[in-house]
Design a protein around this motif. Structure first.
Motif, PDB file in Angstrom:
ATOM      1  N   UNK A  31       0.804  -1.228   0.000  1.00 47.67           N
ATOM      2  CA  UNK A  31       0.000   0.000   0.000  1.00 47.67           C
ATOM      3  C   UNK A  31       0.833   1.273   0.000  1.00 47.67           C
ATOM      4  N   UNK A  32       2.163   1.131   0.071  1.00 50.50           N
ATOM      5  CA  UNK A  32       3.002   2.332   0.077  1.00 50.50           C
ATOM      6  C   UNK A  32       2.937   3.014  -1.288  1.00 50.50           C
ATOM      7  N   UNK A  33       3.005   4.347  -1.289  1.00 54.12           N
ATOM      8  CA  UNK A  33       2.950   5.113  -2.527  1.00 54.12           C
ATOM      9  C   UNK A  33       4.341   5.624  -2.883  1.00 54.12           C
ATOM     10  N   UNK A  34       4.675   5.521  -4.167  1.00 51.61           N
ATOM     11  CA  UNK A  34       5.951   6.017  -4.677  1.00 51.61           C
ATOM     12  C   UNK A  34       5.683   7.201  -5.579  1.00 51.61           C
ATOM     13  N   UNK A  35       6.334   8.309  -5.289  1.00 55.08           N
ATOM     14  CA  UNK A  35       6.079   9.567  -5.993  1.00 55.08           C
ATOM     15  C   UNK A  35       7.403  10.124  -6.512  1.00 55.08           C
ATOM     16  N   UNK A  36       7.417  10.512  -7.774  1.00 58.06           N
ATOM     17  CA  UNK A  36       8.596  11.141  -8.369  1.00 58.06           C
ATOM     18  C   UNK A  36       8.541  12.643  -8.109  1.00 58.06           C
ATOM     19  N   UNK A  37       9.536  13.151  -7.383  1.00 54.56           N
ATOM     20  CA  UNK A  37       9.634  14.587  -7.137  1.00 54.56           C
ATOM     21  C   UNK A  37      10.530  15.211  -8.201  1.00 54.56           C
ATOM     22  N   UNK A  38      10.032  16.241  -8.845  1.00 59.26           N
ATOM     23  CA  UNK A  38      10.728  16.866  -9.969  1.00 59.26           C
ATOM     24  C   UNK A  38      11.165  18.277  -9.580  1.00 59.26           C
ATOM     25  N   UNK A  39      12.419  18.600  -9.832  1.00 64.71           N
ATOM     26  CA  UNK A  39      12.903  19.957  -9.579  1.00 64.71           C
ATOM     27  C   UNK A  39      13.969  19.985  -8.518  1.00 64.71           C
ATOM     28  N   UNK A  40      13.671  20.677  -7.409  1.00 65.46           N
ATOM     29  CA  UNK A  40      14.639  20.825  -6.336  1.00 65.46           C
ATOM     30  C   UNK A  40      15.385  22.148  -6.418  1.00 65.46           C
TER      31      UNK A  40
END
Length: 433
Positions: free
Chosen positions: A142-151
């Motif tokens: 049930x864990x969610x994986x999210x791509x963070x873009x930028x920084x």
């Protein structure tokens, strides 16, 4: 969806429920015949415990080298991979903005061409470890994986993309393709930071991303990708909050680096103090920052409060002056493992406290610790297990949606000072799912 007793619908005595049933059936029949598909919304495990994973931590030395297999997924409900790179190739443009890249070589990406735009093309790329993180689903499906873009350092690229309808279109298409390609559940925009002059275009970018996420979900029949953003802890003039809360699932408030040696080199300040010190009640603090977003219209359920697993350092210049607001001259010494100016990871901080190199103090007014070196030469503001428990209790007491940490690789993941992940386990103890 199961309704609570208080949510059950009660029809007036003169109203025939059969009329409602017939109307619903006709409406559903219309949707099927017209080919319109509803959007399946993403689901979340509550409360949110987000963990940003800084991919470049794999290049640290010795035992501080962090690999995807070091992630303890029991501590997180969402893992944010930081960061997906933004590349703006600017060949042939007099007003070109230099490409933004990181040291690791990307394994794949999606190239987009922007036609008449002065920026020749834009592409999004991710690194090897983005794919490797998916292993956590074996034990935590049930864990969610999210791509963070930028920084940090990508503000010019975001400004350019947001201001161009062509770049927005291709950038959004690229992001959605990448997220689906790597099998992630969502997208996080870390634009640090839109200014007031960027308000119009930032609003367009966020709204168009959400629009395209809805369309992609309809066309693919898959649940819509999660959409979040990491937002500033200072001025919110660059954000249209009313539009953001319509478009975003979560608003990740970076409630740290409130005071830091880069912006305030001449005096010490706590970078993540929960409350202001009694000696300076106007000093920026977590409570005021988060409540500022709430007052601007952000619903509590979408507010996620950022917690730090690192500390900011200053060099002291006045013998015997060790408190908040002490005279200083820029950042303190580099960490043995992090090797970056201005901060230390918690595993470096706790080691120095255990050895006696740092002497820790937790003032009751700000409820967050700081420390000074035994020789009086430098100073650091940071978080420990007790201060994070206090902060999480404050978050839950306010009814906010949860917390996230920047970042998981800075906690004592290898047990340098005792148990592994002391900070994240302290957070989990107060924020149980």
């Amino acid at each position: 969806m199961m309704l609570h007793k208080s949510d059950q619908t009660h029809f007036p005595k003169h109203f025939a429920p059969a009329v409602v049933v017939n109307a619903i059936c006709l409406f559903l029949m219309f949707l099927c015949l017209s080919g319109v598909q509803s959007v399946t919304e993403p689901t979340f495990t509550l409360p949110h415990r987000g963990c940003y994973y800084a991919a470049w931590s794999t290049y640290r030395v010795g035992k501080a080298r962090f690999l995807p297999r070091h992630i303890d997924a029991s501590l997180c409900t969402i893992i944010y991979y930081a960061f997906g790179d933004i590349h703006l190739d600017t060949v042939g443009s007099a007003n070109a903005i230099p490409s933004v890249q990181t040291t690791p070589k990307p394994t794949f990406g999606f190239l987009t061409k922007a036609g008449a735009s002065p920026y020749f093309n834009a592409s999004l790329s991710v690194m090897d470890s983005a794919m490797e993180i998916r292993y956590v689903r074996r034990s935590y499906p049930n864990i969610k994986l999210v791509l963070s873009v930028g920084g940090w350092g990508t503000v010019n690229s975001f400004n350019a993309i947001a201001a161009s309808s062509e770049l927005r279109k291709f950038f959004i298409s690229s992001m959605i393709s990448v997220v689906r390609q790597i099998g992630y559940d969502g997208l996080d925009i870390s634009w640090e930071y839109p200014a007031k002059k960027d308000l119009q275009y930032a609003t367009l970018l966020f709204s168009e991303i959400r629009e395209q996420l809805n369309i992609e979900a309809q066309n693919s029949g898959k649940p819509r990708l999660i959409f979040t953003a990491a937002v500033t802890n200072t001025s919110i003039e660059g954000y249209n909050v009313a539009e953001m809360i319509k478009n975003l699932d979560l608003i990740n408030i970076m409630a740290y680096d409130l005071h830091n040696p880069l912006m305030e080199p001449t005096e010490t300040g706590h970078h993540s103090q929960l409350f202001p010190p009694l000696s300076n009640t106007s000093s920026t603090n977590v409570k005021d920052v988060v409540e500022g977003w709430e007052k601007a219209g952000a619903p509590k359920s979408k507010i996620v409060v950022g917690l730090a697993t690192y500390g900011d350092t200053w060099n002291l210049t006045s013998p015997g002056s060790f408190g908040l607001g002490a005279p200083a001259a820029g950042h303190g010494p580099l960490g043995f493992y992090t090797r970056s100016p201005g901060y230390l990871a918690y595993y470096e901080i706790c080691e120095k406290i255990r050895s006696g190199e740092l002497l820790a103090i937790t003032p009751p007014d700000i409820q967050t610790p700081y420390a000074h070196s035994a020789n009086g030469k430098w100073w650091i503001s940071y978080e420990d297990e007790n201060s994070l428990r206090t902060k999480v209790r404050w978050v839950t007491g306010k009814g906010y949606g949860g917390i996230f940490v920047w970042d998981i690789t800075f906690d004592d993941f290898f047990g340098n000072c005792g148990v592994k992940y002391p900070l994240l386990y302290a957070i989990k103890s107060e924020l149980k799912v």
